[in-house]
Design an enzyme around this catalytic site. Structure first.
Site, mmCIF file in Angstrom:
data_model
loop_
_atom_site.group_PDB
_atom_site.id
_atom_site.type_symbol
_atom_site.label_atom_id
_atom_site.label_comp_id
_atom_site.label_asym_id
_atom_site.label_seq_id
_atom_site.Cartn_x
_atom_site.Cartn_y
_atom_site.Cartn_z
ATOM 1 N N LYS A 194 33.039 -5.230 90.246
ATOM 2 C CA LYS A 194 32.837 -6.298 91.233
ATOM 3 C C LYS A 194 34.175 -6.815 91.790
ATOM 4 C CE LYS A 194 28.317 -6.406 90.970
ATOM 5 N NZ LYS A 194 27.972 -5.138 90.328
HETATM 6 C C1 LIG Z 1 22.723 -6.988 93.168
HETATM 7 C C2 LIG Z 1 23.001 -7.119 91.697
HETATM 8 N N1 LIG Z 1 22.370 -8.052 90.981
HETATM 9 C C3 LIG Z 1 22.585 -8.214 89.678
HETATM 10 C C4 LIG Z 1 23.473 -7.417 89.006
HETATM 11 C C5 LIG Z 1 23.666 -7.613 87.545
HETATM 12 O O1 LIG Z 1 25.003 -7.958 87.274
HETATM 13 P P1 LIG Z 1 25.577 -7.897 85.789
HETATM 14 O O2 LIG Z 1 25.945 -6.489 85.528
HETATM 15 O O3 LIG Z 1 26.793 -8.805 85.845
HETATM 16 O O4 LIG Z 1 24.536 -8.413 84.891
HETATM 17 C C6 LIG Z 1 24.176 -6.428 89.685
HETATM 18 C C7 LIG Z 1 25.103 -5.556 88.973
HETATM 19 O O5 LIG Z 1 25.528 -4.527 89.400
HETATM 20 C C8 LIG Z 1 23.942 -6.266 91.073
HETATM 21 O O6 LIG Z 1 24.583 -5.326 91.765
#
Ligand SMILES: Cc1ncc(COP(=O)(O)O)c(C=O)c1O
Length: 403
Positions: A194
């Protein structure tokens, strides 16, 4: 790059990984400092990171957790989402968005996305509302902010909560409002790929003090005092469990990285913008679909640069395009195969691909190419040269979307 006999295009010496984070010396020094301090878990650096995120977004509260998935789950819980409720979201997202709705015991209801912006279509949200709808969960896919004026208006008219998935949208702004200050609750991700990377990590922002207090408690077992306050120099404090909470707290080791990542996020965005413009101009004459232009008065976080590879026009499928790039040692990603196309959701809800035709259309064609402040000018030109050298069927533009 060296041309090879197997392929018609040049091949890099080293593989260009997709989404590798740019970690610099200040992060490394801060992590070492954290390790030497002996305070690894939730402590003063998490408190500093929360404060910094609050200042950056302008939200009244910022609560650090260990992933965006946790941030979404807690947001749904403190918003009172429960079994029997429906939450409207987009099928064009990562599975975590939808899984957390299920974890809250509620039913996900999809509203298809727009084919060009790939974002949830407010008209379809309106069409999907029933007497059981409690919340709207828009996703600012790729860093492009959703049409928040329309979404907030629908929510107000139908008395719904707005929980935003801003995993891709740390820097995004919608018509003067920073993402993180518009909906009732907003969830961010600091996963390794990210725009602010702490390895794993997440944040909830909200202007609602009651939600903020509950998230603080729910993220650490439901205990009324967090661990570092219990063991601080002020002396031991008993805790009370006031809800059955989760183990979702962020560690100081993660916050140590985040403090410096966040400090550079705007500087990195300028680099992301330069790469974005370079790709737009370099691919303008190819038969690929380019990202839609930015909507007025918005800031796009430039998290993912996605191309649409249409087999008819390009003479190759998206997967063949990816294979070509892989052979040239360039990593790619797919964001995403629509959630309604995954077996669990198909079996549970009986979805057919064309229930959400735009998401299905994108799922077949979308591919993300490297976009990161870590890319050197040579890396960017390698991507450009490789894509331009691909054996497309024709050189005609797919449609005029370059912004
Ligand atoms: C659109 C979206 N929502 C939620 C998430 C979940 O993030 P995390 O990996 O920090 O839990 C991601 C992760 O890639 C994502 O791309």
């Amino acid at each position: 790059m060296q041309p090879t006999t197997q392929t018609q295009f040049p091949v890099r010496e080293h593989f260009l990984g997709f989404g590798s984070p740019l970690i610099e010396e200040p992060e490394i020094d801060e992590v070492v400092d954290t390790l030497r301090s002996g305070w690894l878990v939730t402590g003063p650096k998490v408190a500093r990171f929360q404060e910094m995120f609050k200042q950056y977004t302008g939200a009244q509260h910022a609560l650090a957790v260990n992933s965006c998935t946790a941030a979404l789950h807690l947001s749904l819980i403190v918003a009172g989402i429960k079994p029997g409720d429906e939450v409207i979201t987009t099928p064009m997202t990562f599975c975590a968005t939808v899984n957390t709705i299920l974890h809250a015991g509620a039913t996900p209801v999809f509203a298809d996305c727009d084919r060009d912006t790939m974002l949830i279509d407010p008209q379809r949200i309106e069409d999907a509302i029933t007497s059981r709808t409690r919340a709207i969960l828009p996703v600012h896919l790729c860093g492009r902010p959703c049409k928040m004026d329309a979404i907030v208006d629908i929510a107000r008219r139908h008395n719904l909560i707005v929980i935003e998935d801003a995993a891709h949208a740390i820097e995004s702004v919608y018509k003067g409002g920073k993402i993180g200050t518009i909906g009732d609750l907003t969830a961010f991700s600091f996963y390794a790929t990210k725009n602010v990377a702490t390895g794993e990590g997440g944040m909830v922002t909200t202007n609602n003090s009651e939600f903020a207090d509950k998230i603080r408690i729910y993220s650490l077992h439901g205990m009324s005092k967090d661990a570092w306050k219990r063991f601080s120099r002020e002396g031991y404090k008993h805790y009370q469990v006031v809800f059955p909470g989760f183990k979702y707290n962020m560690m100081d080791v993660q916050a140590a990285i985040g403090l410096h990542q966040l400090a550079r996020v705007e500087q990195n965005l300028r680099k992301r913008n330069r790469i974005w413009q370079r790709y737009n101009e370099a691919f303008a004459e190819l038969p690929l679909g380019l990202p839609a232009p930015d909507e007025c008065e918005t800031v796009h976080a430039r998290h993912l640069y996605t191309l649409m590879v249409d087999k008819e026009r390009c003479g190759m499928s998206r997967d063949e395009f990816m294979e070509h790039l892989h052979a040239a040692k360039i990593g790619t990603g797919v964001h995403y195969i629509g959630v309604h196309l995954h077996p669990y959701y198909q079996e549970r809800y009986g979805y057919k691909p064309n229930d959400y035709p735009n998401a299905a259309w994108i799922s077949e064609r979308t591919v993300s190419i490297p976009l990161s402040p870590k890319l050197t000018d040579v890396d960017v030109e390698d991507v450009v040269e490789t894509v331009r050298a691909l054996p497309f069927k024709s050189r005609a533009r797919a449609h005029a979307t370059a912004g």
